[in-house]
Scaffold this motif. Structure first.
Motif, PDB file in Angstrom:
ATOM      1  N   GLY B  57       0.793  -1.237   0.000  1.00 37.40           N
ATOM      2  CA  GLY B  57       0.000   0.000   0.000  1.00 37.40           C
ATOM      3  C   GLY B  57       0.817   1.275   0.000  1.00 37.40           C
ATOM      4  O   GLY B  57       0.319   2.345   0.319  1.00 37.40           O
ATOM      5  N   PHE B  58       2.112   1.180  -0.365  1.00 37.33           N
ATOM      6  CA  PHE B  58       2.949   2.377  -0.383  1.00 37.33           C
ATOM      7  C   PHE B  58       3.227   2.902  -1.788  1.00 37.33           C
ATOM      8  O   PHE B  58       3.952   3.874  -1.969  1.00 37.33           O
ATOM      9  CB  PHE B  58       4.266   2.116   0.363  1.00 37.33           C
ATOM     10  N   ILE B  61       0.017   6.158  -3.303  1.00 39.30           N
ATOM     11  CA  ILE B  61      -0.541   6.556  -2.007  1.00 39.30           C
ATOM     12  C   ILE B  61      -1.762   7.461  -2.167  1.00 39.30           C
ATOM     13  O   ILE B  61      -2.746   7.319  -1.451  1.00 39.30           O
ATOM     14  CB  ILE B  61       0.565   7.239  -1.162  1.00 39.30           C
ATOM     15  N   LYS B  65      -8.797   4.136  -4.186  1.00 32.53           N
ATOM     16  CA  LYS B  65      -8.692   2.718  -3.819  1.00 32.53           C
ATOM     17  C   LYS B  65      -9.158   1.779  -4.931  1.00 32.53           C
ATOM     18  O   LYS B  65      -8.595   0.701  -5.118  1.00 32.53           O
ATOM     19  CB  LYS B  65      -9.512   2.448  -2.554  1.00 32.53           C
ATOM     20  N   ARG B  70      -4.027   3.757  -2.381  1.00 31.77           N
ATOM     21  CA  ARG B  70      -4.225   3.729  -0.942  1.00 31.77           C
ATOM     22  C   ARG B  70      -5.352   4.676  -0.516  1.00 31.77           C
ATOM     23  O   ARG B  70      -5.886   4.569   0.582  1.00 31.77           O
ATOM     24  CB  ARG B  70      -2.915   4.180  -0.268  1.00 31.77           C
ATOM     25  N   GLY B  72      -4.830   7.768   0.082  1.00 33.30           N
ATOM     26  CA  GLY B  72      -4.201   8.572   1.135  1.00 33.30           C
ATOM     27  C   GLY B  72      -4.067  10.031   0.743  1.00 33.30           C
ATOM     28  O   GLY B  72      -4.658  10.489  -0.240  1.00 33.30           O
ATOM     29  N   GLU B  76       1.065  12.327   3.034  1.00 32.57           N
ATOM     30  CA  GLU B  76       1.593  10.968   3.215  1.00 32.57           C
ATOM     31  C   GLU B  76       2.567  10.605   2.097  1.00 32.57           C
ATOM     32  O   GLU B  76       3.576   9.944   2.329  1.00 32.57           O
ATOM     33  CB  GLU B  76       0.432   9.961   3.284  1.00 32.57           C
ATOM     34  N   GLN B  77       2.258  11.054   0.891  1.00 34.99           N
ATOM     35  CA  GLN B  77       3.170  10.823  -0.225  1.00 34.99           C
ATOM     36  C   GLN B  77       4.526  11.487   0.050  1.00 34.99           C
ATOM     37  O   GLN B  77       5.584  10.896  -0.197  1.00 34.99           O
ATOM     38  CB  GLN B  77       2.560  11.380  -1.519  1.00 34.99           C
ATOM     39  N   TRP B  80       6.355   9.501   2.704  1.00 38.74           N
ATOM     40  CA  TRP B  80       6.909   8.279   2.121  1.00 38.74           C
ATOM     41  C   TRP B  80       8.204   8.595   1.362  1.00 38.74           C
ATOM     42  O   TRP B  80       9.218   7.918   1.544  1.00 38.74           O
ATOM     43  CB  TRP B  80       5.905   7.601   1.188  1.00 38.74           C
TER      44      TRP B  80
END
Lengths: 373, 409
Positions: B57-58, B61, B65, B70, B72, B76-77, B80
């Motif tokens: 799930g990385f 991101i 879905k 993800r 997200g 979050e990106q 990461w």
């Protein structure tokens, strides 16, 4: 991640901008430039009524007890408006020196008055051309008396109180210097105004001839205190410089949009566009460095010495670039007395020197970076 | 004002760290690349890493879905990317497909296509390339000449693309073509995706001044693309291309190669006529200048992250990053070689300091000032979109494309 000012701080910024837009418009700044008054007394009183001088002074010493982030916000607006007042001398330097090194009695005696704007403070360091160091400073203090000549002293001609850097022993080591508080209204002090490149900020030549002087901080701690004091002031002045650079860029942009040549606005020529972008890039880098300095100042972080030096260098270069290229963007009108371009140009060069030149700060920065490693 | 993660961000960061610690290899040196470490194994290993990353799930991101993402946030990106930078990870294989092309598919492809292609790209099963630039269309991309002619339910493509990163290993590509030379320049373009194994495609590697070959020329001779693979309207290709390019600016990350800290290392270890280079006042001033700009960019990125963290679109301040960093990388590399004096000429990694990282950077940095927007184009973009200055006077706007003057070759 929250690397930005808070909503409350942004409200304060908007209020400050509005107030200064009304009370420190270019026409008002020009009155000081062209008149005999060393600063705008009415504006200074108004700023005091707003409570700005006491922004970062604790409530226990008569301040508002906000913090340095709020003071940075105000500094940026003062820089944008070129407000002709002794705010920087009194607050970033004199009040900060007291907060850094003052005894409780000294703080109680002076900070409430500085916070109210009733007393004006200044910082007396330079002694003519060249970098003032433990080697070069000749002003001497002994047995509670001080003698020597300080020049130029920002707001030295209008201040009531000076924080003075003086020699307390012979020798060229850092421990030869100490800080003193001197009441400038006392006997043994002679003051004259000094003409500088920016007449919208007042400067003096201050001669001490056995004037009463009270130690501020430990004897021999002067050089270390000066470094700390200048770091703190550098962050605040960086915000003034960022504000000034933004104003100069805005002015250049507006002129370029309205000025037509060769059948089109000059802002549509790449030579002008790229010039304005260079100003913008330098400004954004300076703004980001200033933000980091603000964070370090407000949290008293170990990174402050490096952050302050980087903010100082970045902001000095950004304001200088914006101010000089603003004149060029205006063409011939840009170097007339009538247009306001020179107000920013003068202020940019003044602020570039007031806490020491960028050359000196770059060497400080490298010394700090390589010492830490 | 603080630098701490929110609770959600901290949780995501620790999950990312845990996965990377288990699944990725630490770097052996600051500049070690995936390709250098794995050599001939680099591509299969890159695909394997990408598959595992997607399963965890990385990858993708910020993707929805339903297409394998993800779901997200942008912050979050960024988190990461920060964490993955500490490890050796494949770069240059998947970024264009995942960062630029799939978002274009999300905007323009059919539902069936969106379910078919993005999940495979995400897992590294299929690699994509972007066929935009041409010999006569670089900064002025809309000047492209590759022709698309409708023939039944297909289009027939003839022409040449250039600077196509990774075309030699790509399974699919997106291509902008000229479908109507009688229309004005920006109005006669049409955008497709295609199978890179289609008959009539010839790929030639370009050797750069650094000796590396990251780009290709791609020749099209009567290549057939079904109309079902058209993205956007006939004649609407410019708008689709802009969608792809807008995402490029979000994708372009930090430049790789030696930075300020490495230059400081050279200044420490190199002797000049009066002692170590680092003791020289002139050297120190230049180091200070570059440090201040490097830090300015770093804190600017934190301002951008702050906007992302709040769910806002970052302001224009992000646009200065590559403009400043690319030119500075070139200047610092040239200066590092100056410090080495006559010895700076040597580019043999066995003989030159830091395995010739600065000599390599002198040869690769001109490309960084061109790729993803030349210095001059970036300045125009900032001038017009950030400062709101007027666009340049255009002589090519209301003229049929075929009537525009062209370069003499």
């Amino acid at each position: 991640m929250n690397f930005d000012f808070s909503d409350d701080q942004k409200v304060l910024r908007d209020q400050a901008r509005k107030f200064l837009g009304q009370h420190a418009a270019p026409a008002r700044v020009r009155k000081v430039l062209e008149g005999d008054a060393p600063y705008d007394v009415e504006l200074w009183r108004g700023m005091a009524e707003q409570g700005w001088p006491g922004t970062a002074i604790p409530e226990s010493y008569g301040g508002a007890g906000f913090g340095y982030l709020e003071l940075c916000v105000i500094a940026e607006e003062l820089g944008r408006s070129l407000a002709p007042t002794p705010f920087a001398s009194s607050i970033y330097l004199a009040a900060e020196a007291l907060l850094l090194a003052g005894s409780d009695a000294q703080k109680k005696a002076w900070l409430p008055k500085l916070a109210m704007g009733e007393t004006i403070g200044c910082f007396a360091f330079a002694e003519g051309p060249g970098t003032p160091t433990a080697k070069s400073i000749a002003t001497r203090a002994r047995d509670g008396r001080i003698s020597g000549t300080k020049m130029p002293v920002p707001d030295g001609d209008v201040a009531d109180l000076a924080v003075v850097v003086a020699r307390t022993s012979e020798g060229a080591g850092d421990d030869a210097l100490s800080l003193f508080l001197v009441d400038l209204r006392a006997n043994g002090v002679t003051r004259t105004s000094v003409k500088t490149v920016d007449p919208t900020r007042s400067h003096g030549r201050v001669v001490f001839d056995g004037a009463p002087a009270e130690p501020l901080g430990a004897t021999g701690a002067g050089a270390a205190l000066v470094r700390k004091l200048l770091d703190r002031a550098a962050v605040l002045v960086a915000f003034e410089q960022v504000g000034g650079a933004q104003a100069a860029l805005d002015m250049a942009r507006e002129y370029a949009m309205g000025r037509f040549a060769f059948g089109r606005p000059i802002a549509s020529f790449q030579a002008i566009k790229h010039k304005l972008v260079d100003m913008y890039v330098a400004l954004e880098l300076a703004r980001s460095n200033a933000y980091y300095g603000a964070w370090a100042l407000s949290t008293n972080a170990a990174e402050l010495p490096v952050a302050a030096a980087a903010a100082r260098v970045s902001a000095t270069e950004a304001f200088w670039l914006a101010a000089k290229e603003n004149i060029q963007t205006h063409g011939g009108m840009g170097f007339t007395w009538e247009f306001d371009c020179h107000l920013y140009y003068r202020r940019a060069k003044l602020l570039a020197l007031q806490l020491g030149s960028a050359r000196r700060w770059k060497h400080e920065l490298m010394a700090r970076l390589t010492k830490a490693a | 004002m603080d630098f701490t993660d929110t609770k959600d961000e901290a949780a995501f960061r620790s999950a990312a760290r845990a996965w990377l610690a288990k699944n990725a290899e630490p770097k052996r040196g600051a500049f070690e690349t995936w390709d250098a470490r794995y050599g001939d194994e680099a591509l299969p290993r890159a695909k394997d890493y990408q598959r595992r990353k997607a399963e965890a799930g990385f990858a993708g991101i910020t993707w929805p879905k339903e297409y394998g993402g993800r779901g997200g946030t942008a912050i979050e990106q960024v988190i990461w990317s920060q964490e993955e930078l500490e490890y050796i990870a494949p770069r240059g294989y998947f970024e264009i497909g995942l960062g630029m092309i799939m978002p274009t598919l999300f905007a323009y492809a059919t539902e069936e296509q969106k379910r078919r292609y993005p999940p495979k790209a995400l897992r590294g099963d299929e690699i994509w390339c972007q066929l935009f630039s041409e010999p006569a269309a670089g900064s002025d991309l809309a000047g492209l000449r590759t022709r698309a002619v409708k023939d039944g339910s297909d289009w027939v493509i003839n022409g040449q693309k250039i600077w196509t990163s990774g075309a030699h290993r790509a399974d699919y590509g997106v291509v902008v073509t000229r479908s109507d030379p009688n229309a004005a320049k920006h109005k006669g373009l049409t955008y497709f995706f295609l199978d890179m194994k289609s008959p009539g495609i010839e790929i030639r590697r370009i050797k750069q001044i650094s000796g590396a070959s990251n780009f290709n020329e791609v020749y099209f001779t009567d290549v057939r693309i079904p109309d079902s693979q058209r993205l956007g309207a006939v004649g609407g290709g410019w708008g689709v291309a802009i969608t792809t390019l807008m995402n490029e600016r979000l994708t372009s990350g930090e430049l790789r190669g030696p930075d300020w800290d490495e230059l400081l290392g050279i200044a420490r270890s190199t002797e000049l006529e009066d002692g170590p280079a680092l003791a020289d006042a002139g050297v120190r001033e230049r180091l200070a200048d570059w440090y201040v700009k490097r830090q300015g960019l770093r804190w600017t990125r934190f301002r951008v992250m702050t906007a992302l963290s709040r769910g806002e679109t970052p302001g224009p301040e992000n646009s200065i990053g590559k403009l400043v960093a690319a030119a500075q990388a070139q200047d610092m590399a040239a200066f590092a070689m100056d410090l080495m004096d006559m010895g700076g000429m040597v580019s043999d990694p066995e003989l030159a300091p830091m395995r010739a990282a600065f000599q390599d950077a002198v040869l690769s940095s001109p490309g960084s000032r061109i790729a993803a927007g030349t210095d001059e184009i970036l300045k125009n973009i900032i001038a017009e979109r950030v400062l709101g200055l007027p666009a340049d006077v255009r002589v090519d706007k209301d003229v049929a494309f075929k009537d525009l003057p062209a370069s003499k070759r």
